[in-house]
Write a protein that holds these residues in place. Structure first.
Motif, PDB file in Angstrom:
ATOM      1  N   ARG A 176       0.930  -1.334  -0.021  1.00 48.31           N
ATOM      2  CA  ARG A 176      -0.151   0.446   0.323  1.00 48.31           C
ATOM      3  C   ARG A 176       1.364   0.950  -0.004  1.00 48.31           C
ATOM      4  N   GLY A 177       0.286   1.820  -0.747  1.00 46.68           N
ATOM      5  CA  GLY A 177       1.429   3.458  -0.825  1.00 46.68           C
ATOM      6  C   GLY A 177       0.118   4.240  -0.451  1.00 46.68           C
ATOM      7  N   VAL A 178       0.880   5.535   0.047  1.00 46.98           N
ATOM      8  CA  VAL A 178      -0.663   7.241  -0.020  1.00 46.98           C
ATOM      9  C   VAL A 178       0.487   7.859  -0.211  1.00 46.98           C
ATOM     10  N   PHE A 179      -0.243   8.874  -0.832  1.00 48.75           N
ATOM     11  CA  PHE A 179       0.667  10.619  -1.031  1.00 48.75           C
ATOM     12  C   PHE A 179       0.014  11.216  -0.524  1.00 48.75           C
ATOM     13  N   GLN A 180       0.191  12.689   0.058  1.00 50.37           N
ATOM     14  CA  GLN A 180      -0.825  12.958   0.589  1.00 50.37           C
ATOM     15  C   GLN A 180      -0.459  14.570   1.197  1.00 50.37           C
ATOM     16  N   THR A 181      -0.567  15.578   0.432  1.00 48.53           N
ATOM     17  CA  THR A 181      -0.418  16.806   0.903  1.00 48.53           C
ATOM     18  C   THR A 181      -0.053  16.809   1.952  1.00 48.53           C
ATOM     19  N   ALA A 182       0.340  18.175   1.671  1.00 45.94           N
ATOM     20  CA  ALA A 182       0.982  18.730   3.028  1.00 45.94           C
ATOM     21  C   ALA A 182       0.071  18.994   4.737  1.00 45.94           C
ATOM     22  N   ASN A 183      -1.183  19.320   3.590  1.00 47.35           N
ATOM     23  CA  ASN A 183      -2.006  19.596   4.682  1.00 47.35           C
ATOM     24  C   ASN A 183      -2.904  18.074   5.424  1.00 47.35           C
TER      25      ASN A 183
ATOM     26  N   GLN B 208      -4.119  15.700   2.938  1.00 42.89           N
ATOM     27  CA  GLN B 208      -5.957  15.465   1.922  1.00 42.89           C
ATOM     28  C   GLN B 208      -4.228  14.876   0.667  1.00 42.89           C
ATOM     29  N   PRO B 209      -4.752  13.012   0.974  1.00 36.94           N
ATOM     30  CA  PRO B 209      -4.693  12.141  -0.445  1.00 36.94           C
ATOM     31  C   PRO B 209      -4.677  13.106  -1.573  1.00 36.94           C
ATOM     32  N   ASN B 210      -3.665  12.576  -2.156  1.00 38.61           N
ATOM     33  CA  ASN B 210      -3.628  12.865  -3.560  1.00 38.61           C
ATOM     34  C   ASN B 210      -3.433  11.118  -4.970  1.00 38.61           C
ATOM     35  N   PHE B 211      -2.091  10.556  -3.958  1.00 36.40           N
ATOM     36  CA  PHE B 211      -2.401   9.365  -4.746  1.00 36.40           C
ATOM     37  C   PHE B 211      -2.578   7.969  -3.713  1.00 36.40           C
ATOM     38  N   TYR B 212      -3.219   7.109  -4.793  1.00 35.73           N
ATOM     39  CA  TYR B 212      -3.155   6.538  -3.761  1.00 35.73           C
ATOM     40  C   TYR B 212      -3.207   4.907  -4.324  1.00 35.73           C
ATOM     41  N   GLY B 213      -2.243   3.994  -3.813  1.00 37.14           N
ATOM     42  CA  GLY B 213      -2.641   2.689  -5.151  1.00 37.14           C
ATOM     43  C   GLY B 213      -2.344   1.473  -3.605  1.00 37.14           C
ATOM     44  N   SER B 214      -3.036   0.362  -3.999  1.00 37.31           N
ATOM     45  CA  SER B 214      -2.977  -1.073  -3.499  1.00 37.31           C
ATOM     46  C   SER B 214      -3.045  -1.848  -3.760  1.00 37.31           C
ATOM     47  N   SER B 215      -2.120  -3.008  -3.446  1.00 38.21           N
ATOM     48  CA  SER B 215      -2.238  -4.556  -4.037  1.00 38.21           C
ATOM     49  C   SER B 215      -2.392  -5.768  -3.168  1.00 38.21           C
ATOM     50  N   ALA B 216      -2.847  -6.575  -3.223  1.00 35.75           N
ATOM     51  CA  ALA B 216      -2.783  -8.007  -1.996  1.00 35.75           C
ATOM     52  C   ALA B 216      -2.754  -8.712  -3.258  1.00 35.75           C
ATOM     53  N   ARG B 217      -2.073 -10.013  -2.744  1.00 36.54           N
ATOM     54  CA  ARG B 217      -1.533 -10.776  -3.474  1.00 36.54           C
ATOM     55  C   ARG B 217      -0.681 -11.798  -3.296  1.00 36.54           C
ATOM     56  N   VAL B 218      -0.547 -13.186  -3.921  1.00 37.77           N
ATOM     57  CA  VAL B 218       0.329 -14.263  -3.397  1.00 37.77           C
ATOM     58  C   VAL B 218       1.464 -14.205  -4.260  1.00 37.77           C
ATOM     59  N   GLU B 219       2.648 -13.920  -4.207  1.00 35.04           N
ATOM     60  CA  GLU B 219       3.789 -13.875  -4.852  1.00 35.04           C
ATOM     61  C   GLU B 219       4.718 -15.469  -4.450  1.00 35.04           C
ATOM     62  N   THR B 220       4.707 -15.924  -5.719  1.00 36.79           N
ATOM     63  CA  THR B 220       5.981 -16.989  -5.882  1.00 36.79           C
ATOM     64  C   THR B 220       7.268 -16.620  -5.919  1.00 36.79           C
ATOM     65  N   GLY B 221       8.333 -17.465  -5.751  1.00 35.50           N
ATOM     66  CA  GLY B 221       9.708 -17.923  -6.312  1.00 35.50           C
ATOM     67  C   GLY B 221      10.607 -19.123  -5.589  1.00 35.50           C
TER      68      GLY B 221
END
Length: 272
Positions: A176-183, A185-198
């Protein structure tokens, strides 16, 4: 005394002597039979087993890197968004395993086998950073289980087994990532949930305890204890942080999934 009487006396004396010798022989102590000692059982690692494990897990490459998707998303370039943010994670791991061994020669010799395991992992971290222009950037990464399916190759020194292992690995990961302004307020957001393999590679050492050990609650053929270390690599995952609120455009955050774990295990072996 006639000749006939003499013969009867001699025959009687001969018979008496023979009976006396037989009776004396019967009274002699007999030689006791000593059975051969029972063969000492030879230990073998062959057979199926199951068990439990617990230990410590930590990430080794744990920084999140960020870049703007469009030229006007220049927050990283002007220092308002972090180009790289450390996101170290570590914690407890515990679970169970199931496997099978084949030993070429009982006692000491080469052992090959396969094992699968699944364990809970307490891997969670959230970190925030404030940019030069007051922008607040927050990243979160969470992993709550790790599983492997591995081959094992080792050499047994009677009741001690030294082995190497490697194979497929998979894990649950949330980003999860959230970019907020100085006050704030969110202005960019992203999230992902998954099963990774390796993959996962490592090695360990395992000891067989006496069959009558207090740990043998399942009445198995053997109880073994092991110490094991694994390195795992589940690759990288890029998560888009798209514009929300006053945001325009998008950023891309790349997370990494590599780490090591050390654990102890207890196995119950059946079969041979």
């Amino acid at each position: 005394m006639g000749r006939h009487s003499m013969r009867k006396i001699v025959a009687s004396l001969t018979a008496f002597t023979a009976l006396t010798a037989a009776a004396s022989a019967a009274d002699l102590p007999r030689r006791a039979y000593t059975p051969p000692p029972p063969p000492v059982p030879v230990f073998t690692w062959a057979g199926p087993y199951f068990g439990i494990n617990a230990g410590y897990i930590t990430t080794t490459k744990d920084s999140v890197t960020t870049a703007g998707v469009f030229p006007f998303n220049d927050g990283v370039l002007v220092g308002n968004r972090p180009a790289a943010q450390a996101l170290p994670r570590d914690g407890f791991t515990g679970g169970g395993q199931l496997g099978y061994n084949y030993q070429f020669t009982p006692g000491s010799g080469f052992v090959v086998g396969a094992e699968t395991d699944l364990a809970y992992t307490d891997l969670s971290r959230t970190r925030s950073a404030t940019g030069r222009l007051g922008g607040i950037s927050t990243f979160r990464q969470l992993g709550n289980f790790l599983g492997t399916v591995r081959g094992r190759v080792g050499y047994a020194f009677d009741r001690t087994l030294v082995y190497g292992t490697g194979g497929f690995a998979y894990a649950s990961e949330t980003y999860r990532g959230v970019f907020q302004t100085a006050n704030g307020q969110p202005n960019f957001y992203g999230s992902s949930a998954r099963v990774e393999t390796g993959y996962a590679v490592g090695g360990g050492i395992e000891f067989a305890l006496p069959t009558d050990s207090v740990f043998n609650v399942f009445h198995s053929n053997a109880v073994t204890v092991k110490g094991e270390a694994l390195y795992y690599d589940l690759g990288r995952r890029t998560v888009p942080l798209v514009a929300v609120g006053p945001g325009v455009g998008a950023y891309a955050a790349r997370f990494r999934n590599e780490g090591v774990l050390g654990r102890f295990g207890l196995n119950y072996k059946f079969g041979s």
